[in-house]
Motif scaffolding. Structure first.
Motif, PDB file in Angstrom:
ATOM      1  N   SER A   1     -28.778  -6.299   8.070  1.00 18.45           N
ATOM      2  CA  SER A   1     -30.058  -5.827   7.524  1.00 18.45           C
ATOM      3  C   SER A   1     -31.091  -6.949   7.482  1.00 18.45           C
ATOM      4  CB  SER A   1     -29.868  -5.224   6.130  1.00 18.45           C
ATOM      5  OG  SER A   1     -29.659  -6.248   5.164  1.00 18.45           O
ATOM      6  N   LEU A   2     -30.647  -8.210   7.380  1.00 18.99           N
ATOM      7  CA  LEU A   2     -31.557  -9.358   7.370  1.00 18.99           C
ATOM      8  C   LEU A   2     -31.915  -9.841   8.775  1.00 18.99           C
ATOM      9  CD1 LEU A   2     -30.007 -11.546   4.517  1.00 18.99           C
ATOM     10  CD2 LEU A   2     -32.002 -10.045   4.384  1.00 18.99           C
ATOM     11  N   GLY A   3     -31.261  -9.280   9.784  1.00 19.59           N
ATOM     12  CA  GLY A   3     -31.522  -9.694  11.149  1.00 19.59           C
ATOM     13  C   GLY A   3     -30.708 -10.897  11.609  1.00 19.59           C
ATOM     14  N   LEU A   4     -29.680 -11.254  10.841  1.00 16.10           N
ATOM     15  CA  LEU A   4     -28.812 -12.371  11.232  1.00 16.10           C
ATOM     16  C   LEU A   4     -27.808 -11.938  12.287  1.00 16.10           C
ATOM     17  CD1 LEU A   4     -28.090 -13.765   7.662  1.00 16.10           C
ATOM     18  CD2 LEU A   4     -29.615 -14.766   9.364  1.00 16.10           C
ATOM     19  N   LEU A   5     -27.453 -10.665  12.257  1.00 19.88           N
ATOM     20  CA  LEU A   5     -26.497 -10.082  13.202  1.00 19.88           C
ATOM     21  C   LEU A   5     -27.105  -8.830  13.803  1.00 19.88           C
ATOM     22  CD1 LEU A   5     -23.279 -10.115  10.957  1.00 19.88           C
ATOM     23  CD2 LEU A   5     -23.976 -11.860  12.609  1.00 19.88           C
ATOM     24  N   ASN A   6     -26.682  -8.531  14.999  1.00 13.20           N
ATOM     25  CA  ASN A   6     -27.127  -7.300  15.642  1.00 13.20           C
ATOM     26  C   ASN A   6     -25.907  -6.518  16.116  1.00 13.20           C
ATOM     27  OD1 ASN A   6     -29.967  -7.803  15.516  1.00 13.20           O
ATOM     28  ND2 ASN A   6     -29.673  -9.325  17.117  1.00 13.20           N
ATOM     29  N   SER A   7     -25.829  -5.277  15.702  1.00 15.31           N
ATOM     30  CA  SER A   7     -24.748  -4.440  16.218  1.00 15.31           C
ATOM     31  C   SER A   7     -25.169  -3.940  17.593  1.00 15.31           C
ATOM     32  CB  SER A   7     -24.449  -3.274  15.273  1.00 15.31           C
ATOM     33  OG  SER A   7     -25.554  -2.419  15.177  1.00 15.31           O
ATOM     34  N   SER A   8     -24.173  -3.598  18.373  1.00 12.14           N
ATOM     35  CA  SER A   8     -24.468  -3.108  19.731  1.00 12.14           C
ATOM     36  C   SER A   8     -24.367  -1.589  19.784  1.00 12.14           C
ATOM     37  CB  SER A   8     -23.515  -3.756  20.737  1.00 12.14           C
ATOM     38  OG  SER A   8     -22.170  -3.487  20.384  1.00 12.14           O
ATOM     39  N   GLY A   9     -24.629  -0.969  18.660  1.00 11.02           N
ATOM     40  CA  GLY A   9     -24.572   0.487  18.599  1.00 11.02           C
ATOM     41  C   GLY A   9     -23.522   0.952  17.614  1.00 11.02           C
ATOM     42  N   ARG A  10     -23.199   2.217  17.743  1.00 10.94           N
ATOM     43  CA  ARG A  10     -22.215   2.826  16.845  1.00 10.94           C
ATOM     44  C   ARG A  10     -21.258   3.701  17.635  1.00 10.94           C
ATOM     45  NH1 ARG A  10     -23.518   2.911  11.008  1.00 10.94           N
ATOM     46  NH2 ARG A  10     -25.434   1.744  10.768  1.00 10.94           N
ATOM     47  N   THR A  11     -20.090   3.871  17.054  1.00 13.18           N
ATOM     48  CA  THR A  11     -19.109   4.768  17.651  1.00 13.18           C
ATOM     49  C   THR A  11     -19.536   6.205  17.358  1.00 13.18           C
ATOM     50  OG1 THR A  11     -17.733   4.885  15.673  1.00 13.18           O
ATOM     51  CG2 THR A  11     -17.260   3.095  17.233  1.00 13.18           C
ATOM     52  N   GLU A  12     -18.822   7.155  17.956  1.00 12.44           N
ATOM     53  CA  GLU A  12     -19.109   8.559  17.664  1.00 12.44           C
ATOM     54  C   GLU A  12     -18.896   8.859  16.197  1.00 12.44           C
ATOM     55  OE1 GLU A  12     -17.073  11.244  20.251  1.00 12.44           O
ATOM     56  OE2 GLU A  12     -17.777  10.216  22.047  1.00 12.44           O
ATOM     57  N   GLY A  13     -17.989   8.109  15.560  1.00 13.96           N
ATOM     58  CA  GLY A  13     -17.725   8.292  14.129  1.00 13.96           C
ATOM     59  C   GLY A  13     -18.708   7.558  13.232  1.00 13.96           C
ATOM     60  N   GLY A  14     -19.657   6.826  13.828  1.00 18.52           N
ATOM     61  CA  GLY A  14     -20.680   6.158  13.041  1.00 18.52           C
ATOM     62  C   GLY A  14     -20.369   4.713  12.676  1.00 18.52           C
ATOM     63  N   PHE A  15     -19.253   4.176  13.176  1.00 18.95           N
ATOM     64  CA  PHE A  15     -18.907   2.786  12.865  1.00 18.95           C
ATOM     65  C   PHE A  15     -19.722   1.830  13.736  1.00 18.95           C
ATOM     66  CE2 PHE A  15     -15.056   5.133  11.702  1.00 18.95           C
ATOM     67  CZ  PHE A  15     -14.887   4.689  10.395  1.00 18.95           C
ATOM     68  N   ARG A  16     -20.167   0.745  13.124  1.00 20.67           N
ATOM     69  CA  ARG A  16     -20.918  -0.268  13.873  1.00 20.67           C
ATOM     70  C   ARG A  16     -20.009  -0.950  14.886  1.00 20.67           C
ATOM     71  NH1 ARG A  16     -22.948  -0.230   8.720  1.00 20.67           N
ATOM     72  NH2 ARG A  16     -25.167  -0.597   8.443  1.00 20.67           N
ATOM     73  N   LYS A  17     -20.599  -1.260  16.042  1.00 17.78           N
ATOM     74  CA  LYS A  17     -19.889  -2.018  17.076  1.00 17.78           C
ATOM     75  C   LYS A  17     -20.620  -3.346  17.268  1.00 17.78           C
ATOM     76  CE  LYS A  17     -20.368   1.111  20.278  1.00 17.78           C
ATOM     77  NZ  LYS A  17     -20.280   1.841  21.553  1.00 17.78           N
ATOM     78  N   PHE A  18     -19.855  -4.404  17.488  1.00 19.34           N
ATOM     79  CA  PHE A  18     -20.418  -5.739  17.684  1.00 19.34           C
ATOM     80  C   PHE A  18     -19.791  -6.383  18.908  1.00 19.34           C
ATOM     81  CE2 PHE A  18     -20.816  -4.915  13.164  1.00 19.34           C
ATOM     82  CZ  PHE A  18     -22.087  -5.379  12.861  1.00 19.34           C
ATOM     83  N   SER A  19     -20.571  -7.224  19.586  1.00 18.40           N
ATOM     84  CA  SER A  19     -19.995  -8.020  20.671  1.00 18.40           C
ATOM     85  C   SER A  19     -19.202  -9.160  20.039  1.00 18.40           C
ATOM     86  CB  SER A  19     -21.091  -8.544  21.590  1.00 18.40           C
ATOM     87  OG  SER A  19     -21.920  -9.442  20.885  1.00 18.40           O
ATOM     88  N   SER A  20     -18.340  -9.776  20.814  1.00 19.25           N
ATOM     89  CA  SER A  20     -17.466 -10.824  20.274  1.00 19.25           C
ATOM     90  C   SER A  20     -18.237 -12.053  19.809  1.00 19.25           C
ATOM     91  CB  SER A  20     -16.412 -11.213  21.309  1.00 19.25           C
ATOM     92  OG  SER A  20     -17.042 -11.699  22.475  1.00 19.25           O
ATOM     93  N   ASP A  21     -19.500 -12.222  20.245  1.00 19.33           N
ATOM     94  CA  ASP A  21     -20.276 -13.380  19.785  1.00 19.33           C
ATOM     95  C   ASP A  21     -20.626 -13.288  18.306  1.00 19.33           C
ATOM     96  OD1 ASP A  21     -22.334 -11.461  19.926  1.00 19.33           O
ATOM     97  OD2 ASP A  21     -23.820 -12.963  20.513  1.00 19.33           O
ATOM     98  N   VAL A  22     -20.406 -12.133  17.691  1.00 18.03           N
ATOM     99  CA  VAL A  22     -20.659 -11.990  16.262  1.00 18.03           C
ATOM    100  C   VAL A  22     -19.780 -12.959  15.457  1.00 18.03           C
ATOM    101  CG1 VAL A  22     -19.001 -10.125  15.775  1.00 18.03           C
ATOM    102  CG2 VAL A  22     -21.082 -10.317  14.416  1.00 18.03           C
TER     103      VAL A  22
END
Length: 137
Positions: A31-52
């Motif tokens: 929410s602060l912009g420190l991390l960026n998710s790469s979208g969400r699953t069909e179930g609504g879970f956040r997805k992140f690249s491994s650089d997170v």
């Protein structure tokens, strides 16, 4: 070459398990912009690249050195623009050293004052109406 596993996005629960950072904190950082998710699953879970995981490690280390989340966000923005923020990190750490030196001076002054009060301590047995503790007042 990256393996198929390394390319696969991490779900927020996996990020938490691998980083030790609670889900709530991961969401807050996003929410602060420190991390960026790469979208969400069909179930609504956040997805992140491994650089997170690298970013979370950087955030945790920078916080342990006394940097604020705003300062960290600025450093990550420089990184995200394709530049190394090492010069800015050096300046921030030099500023922190100066702050710590100032805090040490203040604490030494306080310590001297407390030691002075304690060295002149007398047991005041008579209670006075207009004082709470004469040694402090």
């Amino acid at each position: 070459m990256l393996t198929q596993q390394a390319k696969k996005p991490l779900l927020i629960g996996q990020v938490t398990a691998l980083s030790g950072v609670p889900i709530r904190t991961v969401r807050y950082y996003e929410s602060l912009g420190l991390l960026n998710s790469s979208g969400r699953t069909e179930g609504g879970f956040r997805k992140f690249s491994s650089d997170v995981l690298t970013r979370l490690a950087f955030i945790k280390r920078a916080q342990s050195l006394g940097l604020s989340l705003e300062e960290i966000r600025n450093l990550l923005n420089i990184h995200d623009e394709g530049n190394l923020p090492c010069g800015e990190v050096k300046q921030k750490l030099e500023d922190k050293v100066n702050e710590v030196d100032h805090q040490i001076e203040e604490l030494l002054t306080l310590r001297d004052e407390l030691t002075g009060l304690l060295s002149g301590w007398d047991n005041f047995t008579g209670k006075r109406k207009d004082t709470i503790c004469p040694i402090i007042q």
